[in-house]
Enzyme design. Sequence first.
Site, PDB file in Angstrom:
ATOM      1  N   GLU A   1       0.832  -1.216   0.000  1.00  0.00           N
ATOM      2  CA  GLU A   1       0.000   0.000   0.000  1.00  0.00           C
ATOM      3  C   GLU A   1       0.861   1.258   0.000  1.00  0.00           C
ATOM      4  O   GLU A   1       1.978   1.256   0.505  1.00  0.00           O
ATOM      5  CB  GLU A   1      -0.837   0.048   1.278  1.00  0.00           C
TER       6      GLU A   1
ATOM      7  N   CYS B   1       2.973   8.547   1.455  1.00  0.00           N
ATOM      8  CA  CYS B   1       3.429   7.579   2.447  1.00  0.00           C
ATOM      9  C   CYS B   1       3.747   6.269   1.719  1.00  0.00           C
ATOM     10  O   CYS B   1       2.887   5.723   1.026  1.00  0.00           O
ATOM     11  CB  CYS B   1       2.313   7.384   3.478  1.00  0.00           C
TER      12      CYS B   1
ATOM     13  N   CYS C   1       5.421  -7.337   7.517  1.00  0.00           N
ATOM     14  CA  CYS C   1       6.318  -6.861   8.568  1.00  0.00           C
ATOM     15  C   CYS C   1       6.446  -7.908   9.665  1.00  0.00           C
ATOM     16  O   CYS C   1       5.449  -8.433  10.159  1.00  0.00           O
ATOM     17  CB  CYS C   1       5.819  -5.545   9.150  1.00  0.00           C
TER      18      CYS C   1
ATOM     19  N   CYS D   1       3.891  -5.445  15.790  1.00  0.00           N
ATOM     20  CA  CYS D   1       3.178  -4.548  16.715  1.00  0.00           C
ATOM     21  C   CYS D   1       1.711  -4.987  16.743  1.00  0.00           C
ATOM     22  O   CYS D   1       1.107  -5.213  15.678  1.00  0.00           O
ATOM     23  CB  CYS D   1       3.283  -3.106  16.246  1.00  0.00           C
TER      24      CYS D   1
ATOM     25  N   CYS E   1      -1.275  -3.160  14.767  1.00  0.00           N
ATOM     26  CA  CYS E   1      -1.021  -2.871  13.347  1.00  0.00           C
ATOM     27  C   CYS E   1      -1.482  -4.033  12.469  1.00  0.00           C
ATOM     28  O   CYS E   1      -1.104  -5.186  12.707  1.00  0.00           O
ATOM     29  CB  CYS E   1       0.467  -2.613  13.161  1.00  0.00           C
TER      30      CYS E   1
ATOM     31  N   GLY F   1       5.747  -2.215   6.698  1.00  0.00           N
ATOM     32  CA  GLY F   1       7.131  -2.630   6.875  1.00  0.00           C
ATOM     33  C   GLY F   1       7.948  -1.714   7.768  1.00  0.00           C
ATOM     34  O   GLY F   1       7.538  -0.609   8.107  1.00  0.00           O
ATOM     35  N   GLU F   2       9.107  -2.219   8.145  1.00  0.00           N
ATOM     36  CA  GLU F   2      10.047  -1.483   8.997  1.00  0.00           C
ATOM     37  C   GLU F   2      11.215  -1.053   8.097  1.00  0.00           C
ATOM     38  O   GLU F   2      12.055  -1.885   7.725  1.00  0.00           O
ATOM     39  CB  GLU F   2      10.507  -2.398  10.146  1.00  0.00           C
TER      40      GLU F   2
ATOM     41  N   SER G   1      10.155   6.456   9.340  1.00  0.00           N
ATOM     42  CA  SER G   1       9.505   6.114  10.612  1.00  0.00           C
ATOM     43  C   SER G   1       9.894   4.692  11.018  1.00  0.00           C
ATOM     44  O   SER G   1       9.746   3.757  10.233  1.00  0.00           O
ATOM     45  CB  SER G   1       7.991   6.213  10.425  1.00  0.00           C
TER      46      SER G   1
ATOM     47  N   SER H   1       8.213   5.264  16.660  1.00  0.00           N
ATOM     48  CA  SER H   1       6.930   4.853  17.204  1.00  0.00           C
ATOM     49  C   SER H   1       7.153   4.405  18.660  1.00  0.00           C
ATOM     50  O   SER H   1       7.807   3.387  18.887  1.00  0.00           O
ATOM     51  CB  SER H   1       6.460   3.689  16.321  1.00  0.00           C
TER      52      SER H   1
ATOM     53  N   ASN I   1       4.543   4.824  21.632  1.00  0.00           N
ATOM     54  CA  ASN I   1       3.236   4.201  21.938  1.00  0.00           C
ATOM     55  C   ASN I   1       2.959   3.784  23.380  1.00  0.00           C
ATOM     56  O   ASN I   1       1.841   3.336  23.680  1.00  0.00           O
ATOM     57  CB  ASN I   1       2.980   2.986  21.030  1.00  0.00           C
TER      58      ASN I   1
ATOM     59  N   CYS J   1      -1.916   1.824   7.949  1.00  0.00           N
ATOM     60  CA  CYS J   1      -1.423   1.180   6.745  1.00  0.00           C
ATOM     61  C   CYS J   1      -1.497  -0.336   6.902  1.00  0.00           C
ATOM     62  O   CYS J   1      -1.172  -0.870   7.948  1.00  0.00           O
ATOM     63  CB  CYS J   1       0.003   1.627   6.437  1.00  0.00           C
TER      64      CYS J   1
HETATM   65  S1  SF4 Z   1       3.652  -0.580  13.044  1.00  0.00           S
HETATM   66 FE1  SF4 Z   1       5.285  -0.643  11.516  1.00  0.00          FE
HETATM   67  S2  SF4 Z   1       6.903  -1.851  12.512  1.00  0.00           S
HETATM   68 FE2  SF4 Z   1       5.021  -2.275  13.671  1.00  0.00          FE
HETATM   69  S3  SF4 Z   1       4.174  -4.138  12.708  1.00  0.00           S
HETATM   70 FE3  SF4 Z   1       3.238  -2.340  11.690  1.00  0.00          FE
HETATM   71  S4  SF4 Z   1       4.497  -1.989   9.893  1.00  0.00           S
HETATM   72 FE4  SF4 Z   1       5.680  -3.281  11.288  1.00  0.00          FE
END
Ligand code: SF4
Length: 352
Positions: free
Chosen positions: A95, A108, A115, A119, A122, A164-165, A192, A215, A217, A336
């Site tokens: 996306e 974005c 990923c 988290c 997410c 993704g990271e 990010s 992030s 949180n 996302c």
């Molecule tokens: S917030 Fe970012 S790092 Fe965490 S699982 Fe979702 S995509 Fe991965």
Amino acid sequence: MTNDGANLYDLPQPRLARALGTIVSPPFRVKQIEEWMYVHGVDSFDAMTNIPKELRAALAEHYRLDFPQVIERTTPAADGSQKYLFTLRDGNRIEAVYMPMGDRTSICLSSQAGCAVGCTFCVTGFFGAGRNLTPGEMLGQFFTIQHEHNVPMEMMNVVFMGMGEPLLNFENLVATLDVLYRNIAPKRITVSTSGIIPGIDELAKLPRRPNLAVSINAPDRRRREEIMPITKKYPLEELIASLKRYPSEKGREITIEYVLLAGYNDSHLDAVALAKLIHGLRAKVNAIPFNEDPNLPPWMKRPKEGSIDRFVDTLVRNGVAVTVRRSKGREIAAACGQLRGKEVARRRPKTG
Ligand code: SF4
């Protein structure tokens, strides 16, 4: 003509010049091709109108210029934001989001097709790991949306905040940034991260650095471990220490992202603890009210407006600069993975 040669957008700039050098002469043609790719973002050799036809044909015999294909666009939200679902050559789905914001526009981008960080708030994390995206797949998201909306480059911001990271795809991220810098200043690009400390330290060494968003949180390690298991590997205190040693540049701050979950991390005391945690950092907080999704734990709810206001007021009274990502359209970036999540659910065979 299509072939299985390398996608030229996947080659970092020095390798591109070397690869082209074997086919292309005189050398100024290499510069022209780079300009077509990196400045104009073309996805076919035929679009390179100042390159001789025979040379375009030779290039097409050996190489590709591939972008991911758009398979779905959401209807634009009230503020014009629009989410895109792309398919990659191997069938993976990713996306990206278009977000007009007055005289600026943000795009974005996703950096991985899934990923592994996991988290719990997410949707991308819910569906699990996916492979790293190549530079061409990241640049393709950017140029496709930029072309579709005809956004002048001087109005563009880019955020790597999609699926993704990005710091777990470091090499390809840097190659992508190097191309984006041809059009967009580093201070207009944000990466990010969920807090990958070695990646933050590597980013700190780059001669040209994008903005950094992290992030967080939760204001303490126990709760951060619950919703961000990566905290076990990279503890919160060590993460904050890595942000303190991150080089600060004039006019640029680290963004602390904080997803607000009703009754979990949104109290007055949580705001006080967060202010204390980030004390001494050149940072601002971006509070992101949680966006509910059927794939995520049902206890995770968006706080009421009053709670959001109270949390923000407390931060401000404790000397923290804060913004809230309130508008519906902007939330689609925070969430996302949701469009792909819906698409995966549609494709799943029904059982029972
Ligand atoms: S917030 Fe970012 S790092 Fe965490 S699982 Fe979702 S995509 Fe991965």
